[in-house]
Every structure is written in structure tokens, then in C-alpha cells.
Scaffold this motif. Structure first.
Motif, PDB file in Angstrom:
ATOM      1  N   ARG A   1      -3.684  -9.839   1.832  1.00  0.00           N
ATOM      2  CA  ARG A   1      -3.127 -10.159   0.518  1.00  0.00           C
ATOM      3  C   ARG A   1      -1.624  -9.863   0.479  1.00  0.00           C
ATOM      4  O   ARG A   1      -0.917 -10.305  -0.410  1.00  0.00           O
ATOM      5  CB  ARG A   1      -3.847  -9.408  -0.597  1.00  0.00           C
ATOM      6  CG  ARG A   1      -3.592  -7.921  -0.671  1.00  0.00           C
ATOM      7  CD  ARG A   1      -4.534  -7.316  -1.707  1.00  0.00           C
ATOM      8  NE  ARG A   1      -4.226  -5.946  -2.038  1.00  0.00           N
ATOM      9  CZ  ARG A   1      -4.563  -4.888  -1.291  1.00  0.00           C
ATOM     10  NH1 ARG A   1      -5.185  -5.056  -0.136  1.00  0.00           N
ATOM     11  NH2 ARG A   1      -4.261  -3.662  -1.678  1.00  0.00           N
TER      12      ARG A   1
ATOM     13  N   ASN B   1      -8.598  -8.217   2.875  1.00  0.00           N
ATOM     14  CA  ASN B   1      -7.983  -7.234   1.996  1.00  0.00           C
ATOM     15  C   ASN B   1      -6.504  -7.016   2.354  1.00  0.00           C
ATOM     16  O   ASN B   1      -5.623  -7.067   1.498  1.00  0.00           O
ATOM     17  CB  ASN B   1      -8.787  -5.936   2.173  1.00  0.00           C
ATOM     18  CG  ASN B   1      -8.500  -4.939   1.078  1.00  0.00           C
ATOM     19  OD1 ASN B   1      -7.900  -5.286   0.068  1.00  0.00           O
ATOM     20  ND2 ASN B   1      -8.914  -3.701   1.282  1.00  0.00           N
TER      21      ASN B   1
ATOM     22  N   GLU C   1       1.102   1.431   0.875  1.00  0.00           N
ATOM     23  CA  GLU C   1       0.009   0.604   1.405  1.00  0.00           C
ATOM     24  C   GLU C   1       0.518  -0.607   2.153  1.00  0.00           C
ATOM     25  O   GLU C   1       0.086  -0.897   3.260  1.00  0.00           O
ATOM     26  CB  GLU C   1      -0.908   0.162   0.262  1.00  0.00           C
ATOM     27  CG  GLU C   1      -1.945   1.202  -0.052  1.00  0.00           C
ATOM     28  CD  GLU C   1      -2.646   0.957  -1.363  1.00  0.00           C
ATOM     29  OE1 GLU C   1      -2.475  -0.134  -1.935  1.00  0.00           O
ATOM     30  OE2 GLU C   1      -3.353   1.870  -1.809  1.00  0.00           O
TER      31      GLU C   1
HETATM   32  C1  LIG Z   1      -8.775  -2.699   0.235  1.00  0.00           C
HETATM   33  O1  LIG Z   1      -7.507  -2.068   0.114  1.00  0.00           O
HETATM   34  C2  LIG Z   1      -7.440  -1.028  -0.799  1.00  0.00           C
HETATM   35  C3  LIG Z   1      -6.005  -0.569  -0.869  1.00  0.00           C
HETATM   36  O2  LIG Z   1      -5.388  -0.586   0.366  1.00  0.00           O
HETATM   37  C4  LIG Z   1      -8.385   0.077  -0.370  1.00  0.00           C
HETATM   38  O3  LIG Z   1      -8.366   1.143  -1.308  1.00  0.00           O
HETATM   39  C5  LIG Z   1      -9.788  -0.480  -0.260  1.00  0.00           C
HETATM   40  O4  LIG Z   1     -10.674   0.506   0.217  1.00  0.00           O
HETATM   41  C6  LIG Z   1      -9.824  -1.691   0.662  1.00  0.00           C
HETATM   42  N1  LIG Z   1     -11.129  -2.280   0.679  1.00  0.00           N
HETATM   43  C7  LIG Z   1     -11.732  -2.729   1.765  1.00  0.00           C
HETATM   44  C8  LIG Z   1     -13.049  -3.368   1.578  1.00  0.00           C
HETATM   45  O5  LIG Z   1     -11.222  -2.611   2.876  1.00  0.00           O
END
Ligand SMILES: *[C@@H]1O[C@H](CO)[C@@H](O)[C@H](O)[C@H]1NC(C)=O
Ligand SMILES: *[C@@H]1O[C@H](CO)[C@@H](O)[C@H](O)[C@H]1NC(C)=O
Length: 453
Positions: free
Chosen positions: A382, A379, A395
């Protein structure tokens, strides 16, 4: 019957005096004209006479006699996070007289901490407090205040609660130090107010601040200036810090490399490898190596002592580097800058500070590609292909501020082998100065600071 009288008395008491004199303010003197006057001639600070607070807002009270003169000098903000609302009335004196408001007499320094969600970030405290020292030392503001007080009476933390500063010895000691030139006698402290105090005032009450001094930190300074005004001032400050703590101010840089790390943050994943390389370089060039891991809550004295014992500070960019302004004359910093982390010019926070002292060298290695980041999840990764210019969202910044760094040990070794002999010969900051590595497009360069893409 008794209850009835009681209620009547209570209503009479509260409606006649919407604001009870509290421990930090008195009643509004009938002699004041109530008009807000702004003195914004200086780049370093602004002084407001009769600044008003009412219902969670700061107001400039203007009337027909002051509107034309004062209005053009008002900005929409008082400071980084606090707005300022123009409040036109017909006759300011008559208006104020009807309010029966509270009065905060003397000189009040309004302090706005730029990132209230991170009160333990001593790096931002340094950015906030060094400009206060500049202003307190010049004493120009004394020409711009009304009344008799010739020093700072009150410090008002506009956006922080008292409990948020609990255990932050570094912040308290720095605050005391930067205010010292503004105090009547050494060791005296001003009244300290926090957001808790204004929050506790009733929504119908008013408070007038006789003189409010707002220091321009780099976020509101017209040229974004940061650091000490002059090297002499910075050096005097450093000396005073050691003196106040009854420590010997170091007069020259010792032959010690300190590897500074933050406890539980800003991780360098191959720190052991980095430390091993430093020991190798140290052995070769006759320098001791010392790892030093610290928290923002560590006593100010520990921060000072560690800096006094350092000739070369190696550290990943992070708040613990705030103490680098206490390095001895001739010492150097080698800062490891994370990938994609330069929003609002953050990468230069510590550079600007040490540079302003004039006698501390400052070099950097910049992680120019995502291979120097150990993302915690798919995540997060990216963001690996984003450029520094694109990485301005909260973020993306948080990911890069907190993800572990992989230090390019070989490249850092080359940098050190190049700069240490110059340091040992006592070369000046100007002689050894290198261009600061600019964040460039994500081209996957070698990471060398001379490898300009
Ligand atoms: C992935 O990143 C988004 C934004 O930073 C966040 O809201 C989300 O919970 C994350 N998902 C995981 C599985 O870590
Ligand atoms: C560093 O100093 C320059 C020149 O005064 C200024 O433009 C910049 O905003 C400063 N940046 C920081 C992070 O202090």
C-alpha cells in the motif's frame, strides 16, 4: 539485640552517605564550586564543566552568580536522545556541599548512539564515531576543560548497555581508532561506562562529571556536517586503521569489482542476475568480480581486507557500506538506493563519508518507482504510491528499508560501462563526479541518475 544494632548501623551508614564511592567515581571534593559551565563556541563539540546526573536526568546547576552567563548557552538537549535540564539554585557551592555526591574526575566523552534500537547498525556507528575522530585530532577541547587531565579518561555510552555491543568487533575497533589521538599513549584505553552504570545508581544520589565532552554528530551539528574534517585527516585515519591491524594499506585501487551484500538483510532479489552482468562487464573491461557477503559481527580485519581488495564496490545501500571509508585511493562506489528511503537525508550517509576522504568516487542508481521493490505482502504494497517525502513514518520507512530490491540490471550496466573506463584511466574524483540522484515525485522514470524528472 545484635540485629537491632545492625539495622541502626545500616541506616546510619546509608543516610550519611547517599552515594558510596563506586568503581568509576570518587566522593565529591569539597573544593569544587559545583556550578555547571558550558563552552559551546565550537560547531564540532560542546564541553560542560561540572555536569550533574541525578535520577535519570542530566542537569546544569546554575546559581545567581552564573545564571545570566550560562543559561543562554544551554540547549534543551545534551545530544540526540538525551535532554539537559537547567537546575537553578541560590548558591551552587552550598547546594553541592550538602549532597555528598559522587565525582567523576577528568575528561569524559559522552557518546549518544542515534538509534539505540539498532546497536548493530555499523552505518550509524560510522556517523557517530567519525566526528569523534575529528574532535580528538584537533584537540581544541583541551583548552575548554578544567583540571589537569590532558586526555580522555572515560567514555560514557549514554543510551546503550554493554551487552548490546557484544561481538561487534567493528564497533570496538573503530572506537579504539577514533579515540587514539585523545589517549596519552598508544594502546591505552579509557574507562568505558554504559547506561547500565547510571541505571544502577540510587534515585537519591547525585553524580558530578568534572568535564563532559559532547561531540556534535550530524544530527546535532548546526550545519548537519558529516564525515572527516579534511581529506588529509580521513586519509590518515584510513592508513592508521590498516597499520593498527598490521595490514598493508593499499596505495591504489585494484582492478576488482566487489559485489557487497549483507548476510540476511537488504536483499537484492535478482542478485544472481546482477552478478552475471558484473562478470560480463568485468570480462569486457578487464576486471575481476568478487561477491562478498558479510555481517556486522565479522572481524574488523575482514571488512578492511575486503575493502583493500576492491577497486569498485557495488552494493545496495545499507550498514555494511560503513566500511567504504577504507577503500583504496582511486576506488569507486556504486550504491543502489532503494525506493522511498531518504528520511533525514539517509541516502547520503555513505556519500558524505567517502566524499570527505577526497579520493574515493561515489555514484548511485536510485530505484525511482515501486516496480523496483518486491513487497512481502499486499499490506506493505500500500506504500507503493507514496512519494519519498511522504514516506517519513516509521512503518513506511521500515517497509522500504527491509523489502527486497529489484536491481535494474540494464541501467546499472550502462552506468558501469560509462564510469569504469574513467576509473581505469585514473581520472580524479572531480572529473568523474555525477549529480546525486535526488528522490523525486513518484513519476515512474527510467531510474537513470541522469534522468532527472
Ligand atoms: C499490516 O500492517 C500494519 C501496519 O504496518 C500491521 O499493524 C498489521 O499487522 C499488518 N497486517 C498484516 C496482515 O500483515
Ligand atoms: C551531508 O552533507 C551535507 C553538507 O554538509 C549536510 O547538509 C547533510 O546533512 C549531510 N547528510 C548526511 C546524511 O550526512
Amino acid at each position: 539485640m545484635l540485629v537491632f544494632v545492625f539495622v541502626l548501623l545500616y541506616v546510619a551508614a546509608t543516610s550519611a552517605s547517599p552515594i558510596e564511592p563506586g568503581w568509576f567515581f570518587s566522593s565529591l571534593p569539597s573544593s569544587i564550586d559545583g556550578k555547571t559551565r558550558v563552552n559551546a563556541a565550537s560547531k564540532t563539540h560542546t564541553v560542560y564543566q561540572n555536569l550533574w546526573y541525578h535520577n535519570q536526568r542530566y542537569l546544569a546547576l546554575l546559581d545567581s552568580s552564573s545564571q545570566d552567563e550560562q543559561r543562554p548557552k544551554l540547549k534543551p538537549e545534551l545530544s540526540q536522545n538525551t535532554g539537559l535540564v537547567p537546575f537553578p539554585v541560590k548558591d551552587a557551592k552550598a547546594f553541592a556541599k550538602n549532597l555528598k555526591a559522587g565525582w567523576l574526575p577528568g575528561n569524559t566523552l559522552l557518546l549518544d548512539f542515534p538509534f539505540a534500537a539498532f546497536p548493530e547498525n555499523i552505518g550509524h556507528w560510522q556517523e557517530t564515531l567519525v566526528p569523534v575522530y575529528n574532535v580528538m585530532s584537533s584537540r581544541d577541547w583541551l583548552q575548554e576543560v578544567q583540571g589537569n587531565s590532558k586526555h580522555i579518561d572515560t567514555v560514557f555510552m549514554l543510551n546503550l548497555r554493554r551487552e548490546q555491543l557484544k561481538g561487534l568487533d567493528w564497533v570496538w575497533e573503530m572506537l579504539r581508532l577514533v579515540l587514539e589521538p585523545g589517549m596519552p599513549t598508544k594502546g591505552q584505553s579509557p574507562t568505558l561506562l554504559f547506561y547500565d552504570q547510571t541505571e544502577g545508581l540510587s534515585a537519591t544520589s547525585w553524580l558530578a562529571i568534572e568535564n563532559a565532552i559532547v561531540v556534535n554528530d550530524r544530527y546535532i551539528h548546526p550545519e548537519g556536517a558529516a564525515g572527516f574534517h579534511t581529506p588529509e585527516l580521513g586519509q590518515a585515519f584510513r592508513k592508521q586503521a590498516f597499520l593498527d591491524q598490521k595490514l598493508l594499506a593499499p596505495s591504489k585501487a585494484p582492478m576488482t569489482i566487489t559485489l557487497l551484500s549483507a548476510h540476511g538483510g537488504e536483499e537484492v532479489i535478482n542478485r544472481q542476475e546482477l552478478l552475471g552482468m558484473l562478470q560480463e562487464v568485468g570480462q569486457k573491461l578487464g576486471m575481476r568480480v568478487r561477491p562478498y557477503t558479510v555481517t556486522p559481527q565479522a572481524p574488523f580485519q575482514s571488512h578492511l581486507t575486503a575493502m583493500a581488495r576492491t577497486g569498485l564496490l557495488v552494493s545496495r545501500h545499507g550498514p555494511m557500506m560503513a566500511s567504504s571509508i577504507f577503500l583504496p585511493p582511486g576506488a569507486a562506489v556504486l550504491e543502489l538506493l532503494p525506493f522511498n528511503w531518504n528520511w533525514k537525508d539517509f541516502s547520503r550517509i555513505y556519500l558524505n563519508a567517502t566524499r570527505s576522504l577526497g579520493d574515493i568516487h561515489h555514484f548511485a542508481w536510485l530505484a525511482r518507482s515501486a516496480k523496483f521493490v518486491r513487497y512481502r505482502s499486499e499490506n506493505e504494497s500500500r506504500y507503493a504510491h507514496w512519494t519519498a517525502a511522504e514516506c517519513s513514518s516509521r512503518e513506511c520507512l521500515e517497509v522500504h528499508a527491509t523489502a527486497a530490491m529489484v536491481a535494474d540490471v540494464e541501467t546499472i550496466k550502462h552506468i558501469l560501462l560509462k564510469i569504469i573506463p574513467g576509473l581505469q584511466k585514473g581520472k580524479s574524483v572531480a572529473q568523474l563526479r555525477q549529480a546525486w540522484p535526488e528522490a523525486v515525485q513518484n513519476s515512474g522514470g527510467t531510474g537513470l541518475w541522469w534522468d532527472v524528472a
